[in-house]
Motif scaffolding. Structure first.
Motif, short mmCIF file in Angstrom:
data_model
loop_
_atom_site.label_atom_id
_atom_site.label_comp_id
_atom_site.label_asym_id
_atom_site.label_seq_id
_atom_site.Cartn_x
_atom_site.Cartn_y
_atom_site.Cartn_z
N VAL A 145 -3.00 -10.13 18.70
CA VAL A 145 -1.80 -9.28 18.66
C VAL A 145 -2.01 -8.13 17.68
CG1 VAL A 145 0.63 -9.22 17.95
CG2 VAL A 145 -0.21 -11.07 19.39
N PHE A 146 -2.59 -8.44 16.52
CA PHE A 146 -2.85 -7.44 15.48
C PHE A 146 -3.70 -6.29 16.02
CE2 PHE A 146 -5.63 -5.82 12.14
CZ PHE A 146 -4.77 -5.58 11.08
N LEU A 147 -4.80 -6.66 16.68
CA LEU A 147 -5.70 -5.64 17.20
C LEU A 147 -5.02 -4.85 18.33
CD1 LEU A 147 -9.09 -7.60 17.25
CD2 LEU A 147 -8.45 -5.71 15.74
N LYS A 148 -4.35 -5.60 19.22
CA LYS A 148 -3.70 -4.95 20.35
C LYS A 148 -2.64 -3.96 19.88
CE LYS A 148 -4.43 -7.83 24.35
NZ LYS A 148 -4.38 -9.30 24.19
N GLU A 149 -1.92 -4.37 18.84
CA GLU A 149 -0.86 -3.52 18.29
C GLU A 149 -1.42 -2.16 17.89
OE1 GLU A 149 2.57 -5.27 15.60
OE2 GLU A 149 0.84 -4.59 14.40
N ARG A 150 -2.54 -2.23 17.12
CA ARG A 150 -3.14 -1.00 16.65
C ARG A 150 -3.71 -0.17 17.81
NH1 ARG A 150 -1.95 -4.17 13.32
NH2 ARG A 150 -1.64 -3.71 11.11
N THR A 151 -4.36 -0.90 18.70
CA THR A 151 -4.92 -0.18 19.84
C THR A 151 -3.81 0.50 20.65
OG1 THR A 151 -6.50 -1.98 19.94
CG2 THR A 151 -6.55 -0.40 21.75
N SER A 152 -2.70 -0.23 20.84
CA SER A 152 -1.67 0.38 21.68
C SER A 152 -0.94 1.53 20.99
CB SER A 152 -0.68 -0.67 22.21
OG SER A 152 -0.42 -1.62 21.24
N ILE A 153 -0.87 1.50 19.66
CA ILE A 153 -0.28 2.67 18.97
C ILE A 153 -1.12 3.91 19.26
CG2 ILE A 153 0.07 3.73 16.68
CD1 ILE A 153 0.99 0.92 15.76
N LEU A 154 -2.46 3.73 19.14
CA LEU A 154 -3.35 4.85 19.41
C LEU A 154 -3.23 5.29 20.87
CD1 LEU A 154 -6.60 3.94 17.42
CD2 LEU A 154 -4.68 5.37 16.72
N ALA A 155 -3.18 4.27 21.78
CA ALA A 155 -3.09 4.59 23.21
C ALA A 155 -1.82 5.38 23.50
CB ALA A 155 -3.12 3.29 24.01
N ARG B 28 3.79 6.96 7.62
CA ARG B 28 5.09 6.80 6.99
C ARG B 28 5.94 5.79 7.74
NH1 ARG B 28 6.49 12.11 6.88
NH2 ARG B 28 7.77 11.88 8.74
N ARG B 29 5.88 5.87 9.08
CA ARG B 29 6.73 5.04 9.91
C ARG B 29 6.25 3.60 10.01
NH1 ARG B 29 11.56 7.13 12.35
NH2 ARG B 29 11.42 9.39 11.98
N THR B 30 4.98 3.42 10.11
CA THR B 30 4.46 2.04 10.28
C THR B 30 3.76 1.58 9.01
OG1 THR B 30 2.46 2.93 11.18
CG2 THR B 30 4.09 2.21 12.76
N GLU B 31 4.45 0.72 8.35
CA GLU B 31 3.92 0.22 7.08
C GLU B 31 2.87 -0.86 7.37
OE1 GLU B 31 5.75 -1.63 3.16
OE2 GLU B 31 7.20 -0.47 4.36
N ILE C 232 -6.46 -5.49 5.13
CA ILE C 232 -5.16 -5.91 5.64
C ILE C 232 -5.33 -7.03 6.66
CG2 ILE C 232 -5.22 -4.13 7.43
CD1 ILE C 232 -2.22 -3.76 6.95
N PHE C 233 -6.43 -6.98 7.33
CA PHE C 233 -6.81 -7.87 8.39
C PHE C 233 -7.38 -9.17 7.78
CE2 PHE C 233 -10.64 -8.27 11.20
CZ PHE C 233 -10.01 -8.65 12.36
N ASN C 234 -8.09 -8.98 6.68
CA ASN C 234 -8.57 -10.13 5.89
C ASN C 234 -7.43 -11.04 5.50
OD1 ASN C 234 -11.27 -9.98 5.70
ND2 ASN C 234 -11.31 -8.70 3.87
N ARG C 235 -6.35 -10.40 5.05
CA ARG C 235 -5.21 -11.17 4.54
C ARG C 235 -4.67 -12.11 5.61
NH1 ARG C 235 -1.65 -6.76 2.66
NH2 ARG C 235 -3.43 -5.84 1.60
N LEU C 236 -4.64 -11.58 6.82
CA LEU C 236 -4.15 -12.35 7.95
C LEU C 236 -5.02 -13.59 8.20
CD1 LEU C 236 -1.83 -11.80 9.96
CD2 LEU C 236 -3.57 -10.95 11.53
#
Ligand SMILES: Nc1ncnc2c1ncn2[C@@H]1O[C@H](COP(=O)(O)OP(=O)(O)OP(=O)(O)O)[C@@H](O)[C@H]1O
Ligand SMILES: [Mg+2]
Ligand SMILES: [Mg+2]
Lengths: 156, 555
Positions: free
Chosen positions: B61-71, B97-100, B182-186
């Protein structure tokens, strides 16, 4: 002659002869034989008062057998057993068969004479009783006793 | 010899019983242990599988989230607009600013020739050409691309996500760098317990995030990704310390990466380990109890065995002694008989000589007195020899004891009275210490007297002059014990066994026959009793006569 008659039976010739000599020296009538068979023979020939009988004799009849035979032939004779081996069994057996007493070899001659004196006494008492009885019997039934009287007669 | 035999036997017994009794217990223990391990393993595998699955879902989900923001950006913004540096910087700021917590480090726009047309971020990467980069082709072909983690210029691990946009016939790329911290933390949230670990590796096994143990990001892990199946699987692996680790692997990012969740096998979890430990403890305690019982039982068993063996040994020694006495007795009888006959002849011949000597013809002989005393001497010595043979015969005769009512103290009194004169002459005191509680017993008085006479005579002889003889009586259970002790020279240990043998004597010729004790022993034995000897050289001697208490029959 009213002397006591003694028969000495022992296969130990030296012993038997010496005893006979010593008894004769004391004016007793003693005759010695060396075996049970000879003793029976002697008793069948003549009457005796006391038999001095060695219990243990090698070969032939032993003391106890001889004793039984003696008592059969002359029930009134007193038998003094003489032994080198006083076992209770043989002594008791001897007494049962009617022996007067037993002495253990080597015996002191004085003791032997004492025992013999006792045996003679008993024999004499016995004889006189029988003689009395016979006299009584003779008085009552002279005919019945007469025949026997003749045989035993000479001592009485 | 016998001891080692016993020791061997004992060890054998113990080991056999141990094997037989502890063997099944150990087997049971092993079975329980095996079962517990199986359940435990199944449980832990299940746990890991579950953890790996849910964690990999979260990462996906984490990776997809980032990928889809870019997409989304690529789909909604035009290439012309984004390739303007100013616009891109604006967008970069707005997104951040919008996505912390998006972890967005920079953004770049790259045209189809690999030229970076615009760049927003902390580095001056404007104008770089990416055409030669291996990922460039891949984005162009597949549409999206997520790189492995690498160390950037700032020496912090990060990775890039690139998305292809299409405007007319020409393609372009939006590229973003993501800080992998940030991904490490997860991932770290899956590092559970004391030994649990969780990290990501790429297909070649290089760490994409830092593991908890043994390794750092971008170094090589010891995990071979080939061992894992599709989706999520669990394998067992030995670690460097010899323990086992359960390792769950779950493919991520189109099978480029693998999320690894692992846990040490030894880590006990909850009730299961507790139950297993309790079972093992019970088995161990049971085993120890069995061991103790076996050792104790066989120890007492063998003690009893050894004791009875010793007793049997003593008994047979006693029996041998008795047999010896019996054999000697028989021999003595034979000898006595053989000697009696010649003795009788000698005696009678001497007597005959004495008879003849009384005749007158010898009275005047010169040597008459010589003959007479010689004959007397012969008779005297025949008499002495006769005494010996007669006591030998008496020894063998063993007349059946007659049963009189016997008061032991009285019998002793009579015996002592007979010997007192003789003792007093030698300055020997005979002390009496009687028990007045003795019962009247059924026994043979004259035989008892013979025994006591011999024992007291022996004591008098042993003392010689000046001493004390103590005569004691007492009752102990079913025994009357008559003790005759002296303060004489004692009997050396080495000859103590022999004093009861017939003909054993230390007395000068003609003084002792050595028959006294053996006859006494026979008599007492015949009565069911026993004679014991206690003596210490230089201290004195005690003979103890044990008589069984046989009460007279009521008349
Ligand atoms: N109280 C004692 N103190 C020391 N030695 C003893 C004692 N009693 C017996 N003995 C030893 O045991 C030996 C054997 O004793 P036993 O009574 O059998 O024969 P004896 O006394 O020598 O001969 P006999 O009894 O015929 O006179 C004795 O010679 C003596 O050495
Ligand atoms: Mg003879
Ligand atoms: Mg003695």
């Amino acid at each position: 002659m009213n002397t006591f008659r003694i028969l000495v039976v022992d296969d130990e010739i030296d012993f038997q002869e010496t005893i006979v000599n010593r008894l004769k020296k004391r004016n007793l009538h003693a005759i010695g034989v060396a075996s049970g068979e000879d003793a029976i023979q002697a008793l069948e020939d003549e009457l005796y008062d006391v038999v001095l009988l060695d219990i243990k004799m090698p070969g032939g009849m032993d003391g106890i057998e001889t004793l039984r035979e003696i008592k059969r032939i002359q029930p009134l004779v007193e038998v003094l057993l003489l032994t080198g081996h006083a076992s209770v069994e043989t002594s008791i057996e001897g007494m049962k068969q009617g022996a007067f007493d037993y002495l253990i070899k080597p015996v002191k001659f004085d003791d032997l004479l004492n025992k013999m004196a006792q045996a003679f006494q008993k024999k004499a008492a016995h004889d006189s009783k029988i003689r009395d009885a016979k006299i009584q019997e003779l008085i009552r039934y002279p005919s019945r006793v007469f025949g026997q009287e003749e045989e035993d007669g000479k001592d009485f | 010899m016998k001891r080692t035999l016993y020791k061997k036997l004992k060890i054998k017994l113990i080991s056999i019983t141990l094997v037989v009794s502890i063997g099944p217990l150990v087997l049971l223990g092993a079975a329980i242990y095996y079962q517990f391990n199986k359940i435990y393993k199944a449980q832990i595998e299940d746990q890991i599988l579950h953890l790996a699955k849910s964690e990999s879902n979260a990462l996906d989900v984490f990776l997809k989230e980032r990928t889809s923001i870019l997409a989304m950006i690529v789909e909604t913004q035009s290439f012309e607009m984004l390739s303007k540096q100013q616009n891109l910087s604006h967008l970069f700021k707005a997104v951040n600013r919008r996505t912390e917590g998006l972890g967005l480090v920079d953004l770049g726009i790259i045209d189809q020739h690999g030229q970076q047309l615009a760049y927003a971020g902390p580095y001056s990467l404007y104008g770089l050409n990416y055409f030669e980069q291996p990922w460039f082709d891949e984005v162009m072909r597949r549409g999206t691309y997520i790189s492995d983690v690498y160390m950037g210029f700032r020496q912090v691990p990060h990775f890039i996500i690139a998305v292809k946009g299409e405007s007319g016939s020409s393609n372009w790329i939006l590229r973003a760098t993501i800080d992998s911290e940030i991904f490490n933390r997860l991932v770290r949230s899956a590092q559970v317990g004391g030994t649990g670990d969780a990290y990501i590796i790429n297909q070649e096994g290089f760490f994409q995030t830092s593991p908890r143990f043994d390794g750092a990001v971008l170094s090589r892990s010891n995990i071979n990704t080939q061992r894992f199946g599709e989706g999520t699987t669990v394998v067992e692996q030995k670690d460097s310390k010899g323990g086992t680790r359960f390792i769950g692997g779950s493919w991520l990012k189109g099978d480029d990466w693998m999320l690894v969740v692992s846990q040490a096998g030894r880590e006990k979890s909850g009730w299961m380990g507790g139950a297993r430990n309790t079972a093992i403890l019970i088995i161990v305690i049971g085993g120890v109890a069995i061991l103790l019982a076996i050792v104790l039982i066989s120890h007492t068993l063998f003690r009893h065995l050894e004791r009875s063996d010793r007793e049997i040994g003593e008994l047979s020694a006693q029996m041998i002694q008795q047999d010896k006495l019996a054999a000697l007795g028989k021999m003595a009888t034979g000898i006595a008989h053989e000697i009696n006959n010649p003795l009788a002849v000698i005696g009678e011949k001497a007597g005959w000589m004495a008879d003849l000597l009384a005749d007158e013809e010898f009275q005047n002989s010169q040597n008459y007195m010589e003959f007479a005393t010689s004959i007397e001497k012969i008779e005297e010595h025949v008499d002495r020899a006769k005494k010996i043979t007669h006591s030998m015969l008496g020894f063998a005769r063993r007349m059946e004891p007659r049963l009189d009512d016997v008061e032991i103290n009285t019998v002793l009194d009579r015996t002592i009275e007979m010997l007192n004169n003789h003792a007093r002459i030698n300055n020997i005191e005979i002390r009496k210490r009687y028990s007045d509680q003795l019962p009247v017993i059924a026994s043979d008085e004259s035989q008892l007297q013979q025994v006591f006479m011999n024992l007291i005579n022996n004591a008098v002889d042993a003392i010689g002059n000046d001493g004390i003889i103590e005569v004691t009586t007492k009752r102990k259970d079913q025994w009357l014990i008559i003790g005759i002790s002296d303060d004489g020279p004692g009997i050396p240990r080495s000859v103590q066994k022999r004093v009861f043998d017939p003909f054993y004597t230390t007395k000068p010729n003609g003084k002792g026959t050595g028959l006294g004790l053996s006859i006494s022993y026979r008599i007492i034995e015949k009565m069911g009793g026993n004679i014991r000897l206690e003596s210490e050289e230089g201290q004195g001697t005690a003979f103890l006569v044990y008589l069984p208490v046989v009460l007279p029959e009521k008349k």
